[in-house]
Design an enzyme around this catalytic site. Structure first.
Site, mmCIF file in Angstrom:
data_model
loop_
_atom_site.group_PDB
_atom_site.id
_atom_site.type_symbol
_atom_site.label_atom_id
_atom_site.label_comp_id
_atom_site.label_asym_id
_atom_site.label_seq_id
_atom_site.Cartn_x
_atom_site.Cartn_y
_atom_site.Cartn_z
ATOM 1 N N TYR A 92 30.181 -15.969 -45.990
ATOM 2 C CA TYR A 92 30.141 -14.746 -45.176
ATOM 3 C C TYR A 92 29.590 -13.612 -46.026
ATOM 4 C CZ TYR A 92 31.834 -10.705 -42.469
ATOM 5 O OH TYR A 92 31.938 -9.525 -41.765
ATOM 6 N N ASP A 145 26.901 -12.976 -54.038
ATOM 7 C CA ASP A 145 27.746 -12.065 -53.270
ATOM 8 C C ASP A 145 29.159 -12.173 -53.829
ATOM 9 O OD1 ASP A 145 29.232 -10.613 -51.511
ATOM 10 O OD2 ASP A 145 28.473 -11.582 -49.699
ATOM 11 N N LYS A 194 35.322 -4.575 -51.961
ATOM 12 C CA LYS A 194 36.752 -4.861 -52.140
ATOM 13 C C LYS A 194 37.327 -4.314 -53.461
ATOM 14 C CE LYS A 194 36.531 -8.143 -48.486
ATOM 15 N NZ LYS A 194 35.618 -9.176 -48.097
HETATM 16 C C1 LIG Z 1 34.337 -8.898 -47.197
HETATM 17 C C2 LIG Z 1 33.030 -9.483 -47.561
HETATM 18 C C3 LIG Z 1 31.817 -8.891 -47.174
HETATM 19 C C4 LIG Z 1 31.760 -7.711 -46.243
HETATM 20 O O1 LIG Z 1 32.365 -6.584 -46.793
HETATM 21 P P1 LIG Z 1 32.843 -5.416 -45.796
HETATM 22 O O2 LIG Z 1 33.316 -4.341 -46.738
HETATM 23 O O3 LIG Z 1 33.906 -5.988 -44.941
HETATM 24 O O4 LIG Z 1 31.648 -4.975 -45.027
HETATM 25 C C5 LIG Z 1 30.641 -9.424 -47.656
HETATM 26 N N1 LIG Z 1 30.648 -10.510 -48.456
HETATM 27 C C6 LIG Z 1 31.780 -11.110 -48.835
HETATM 28 C C7 LIG Z 1 31.723 -12.276 -49.759
HETATM 29 C C8 LIG Z 1 33.003 -10.627 -48.387
HETATM 30 O O5 LIG Z 1 34.125 -11.257 -48.738
#
Ligand SMILES: *Cc1c(COP(=O)(O)O)cnc(C)c1O
Length: 427
Positions: A129, A224, A252
């Protein structure tokens, strides 16, 4: 008032049934809802709260920053220091651009990769994701075709035409795509430790193959690390696997509980951003002083207090406790853990390494486990495919409580399908 009663979909308890608790306050590892019920929290706001809720040092720093103004629309000291902290911690980074969410970070990193390479194709992996960017909301198509199919309504097929989706854990699939399309690929984006569809720990060999093929074909590798950045350690998954990506995205943990994202890389790539280069990217609240202060204070505390080591130890303890509970129950399941991230793979003999390997009966069983634990004062994420997080405020006693509650829940399910809670679900 709000669609499904929430501001982000998984919060709605849709896949476990029932109604979400509405939070009134939270400190340390504990959340209290508006009805006065208390929960030991393993959701951690879905990843950011590595120090736990309302850490006194973070609150103090944020209070101090608030008095100096909430936003300037000009660079500020905390932003410069956070950029230095990130660049000094993560392999291969010289420059950092701050944004306000992980979604913005991945969207911008891909635009930068396309601009810097002059190519259009993007490769992503099934089960990873990357936020709700249009052209990344793509699932793998049927059969051998790796052409993506939009996984959300509202995303035109035209938008997904330049996205290719491959399975995780499959070097052969990566090799064959690069063999046919390698010179058209701008970037491959991957969660090096996929943690948004269960916890799908990859073999180093797979990630290394991807790294080497990107280099060979002149495509950029984007890690990511929105979940894993500064959670697995200062160098994220890159340091753990000893594989350096070309670009990296954060979110995060680097925001310390406030809205922050970032993308970063070597100066040779980052200079392609406007105004020096031609790739447009901007944000009114980017580098916001309050958010930067929360992130900076969090990263400094993690370092000063050696908290990654403590989190690893807690993780080992959690693994011992939960594996014992699972063994004792008569249900087949595997605990999967990396550092402070954990997940239970239901019905699994071995930890799955791809989205396709996850047993799809998990959701039904998990709904019962989830409510049985909630009834016993334990908050896990309301979905079988979301991971749990340990934070520095968790203690062995919290983990023991989780173990006992899970043991009771699984015993109930094995005995007669009842979990002993009063949140009885309608079939
Ligand atoms: C949470 C997440 C996102 C998206 O971040 P948001 O701050 O919710 O837009 C993108 N990539 C990864 C791996 C994530 O865990």
């Amino acid at each position: 008032m709000m669609p499904s009663g929430v501001s982000s979909p998984v919060r709605a308890f849709h896949s476990v049934g029932g109604t979400p608790y509405v939070v009134a306050a939270a400190t340390g590892a504990e959340v209290r809802d508006e009805d006065g019920r208390r929960y030991i929290d393993f959701v951690g706001s879905w990843g950011p709260l590595i120090l736990g809720h309302a850490h006194p040092r973070v609150i103090e720093a944020v209070e101090g920053a608030l008095r100096l103004g909430t936003t300037y629309g000009a660079p500020c000291r905390a932003e410069i220091e956070l950029a230095e902290e990130v660049a000094g911690s993560y392999p291969g980074i010289e420059q950092v651009r701050f944004v306000s969410s992980g979604t913005e970070a991945t969207m911008s990193a891909i635009r930068l990769a396309r601009g810097a390479t002059g190519r259009d194709l993007v490769v992503k992996f099934s089960g990873c994701y990357h936020g709700h960017v249009d052209h990344l909301l793509v699932a793998s198509g049927s059969g051998l075709a790796t052409f993506g199919v939009a996984s959300s309504a509202g995303v035109p097929a035209e938008f997904t035409r330049l996205t290719r989706v491959l399975p995780l854990d499959d070097e052969g699939a990566v090799r064959s795509l690069f063999a046919t399309d390698g010179t058209r690929i701008a970037a491959a984006i991957i969660e090096p430790v996929p943690a948004n569809n269960g916890l799908l720990i990859q073999r180093r060999e797979f990630l290394k193959t991807l790294r080497d093929l990107c280099a060979q074909y002149g495509a950029l590798l984007i890690f990511d690390e929105v979940i894993t950045g500064f959670r697995l350690g200062p160098g994220g998954a890159a340091a753990r696997y000893d594989i350096t990506p070309d670009l990296v995205t954060f979110g995060k943990v680097i925001g310390g509980g406030l809205p922050v994202g970032a993308f970063a890389g070597p100066r040779t790539l980052m200079r392609a951003l406007v105004p020096e280069g031609g790739v447009y990217q901007a944000g009114t609240l980017s580098g916001n002083p309050i958010a930067m202060t929360a992130g900076l204070t969090t990263l400094r505390l993690l370092k000063e207090e050696g908290l990654w080591g403590r989190l690893d130890e807690l993780g080992v303890y959690l693994e011992e406790v939960l594996e014992d509970v699972i063994r004792t129950s008569r249900l087949r399941a595997r605990l999967v853990r990396l550092s402070s991230i954990f997940w239970i793979a239901w019905h699994a003999q071995e930890p799955p390494r791809s989205a396709e390997a996850i047993d799809r009966r998990s959701a039904g069983l998990y709904a019962r486990v989830f409510h049985a634990l909630l009834w016993r004062g334990i908050a896990l994420a309301p979905s079988a495919y979301e991971v749990g997080f340990l934070c520095a405020a968790h203690t062995r006693a919290h983990i023991d409580h989780l173990g006992t509650a899970l043991g009771e829940a699984l015993a109930g399910i094995a005995r007669d399908g009842s979990t002993g809670d009063t949140h009885v679900l309608q079939a």
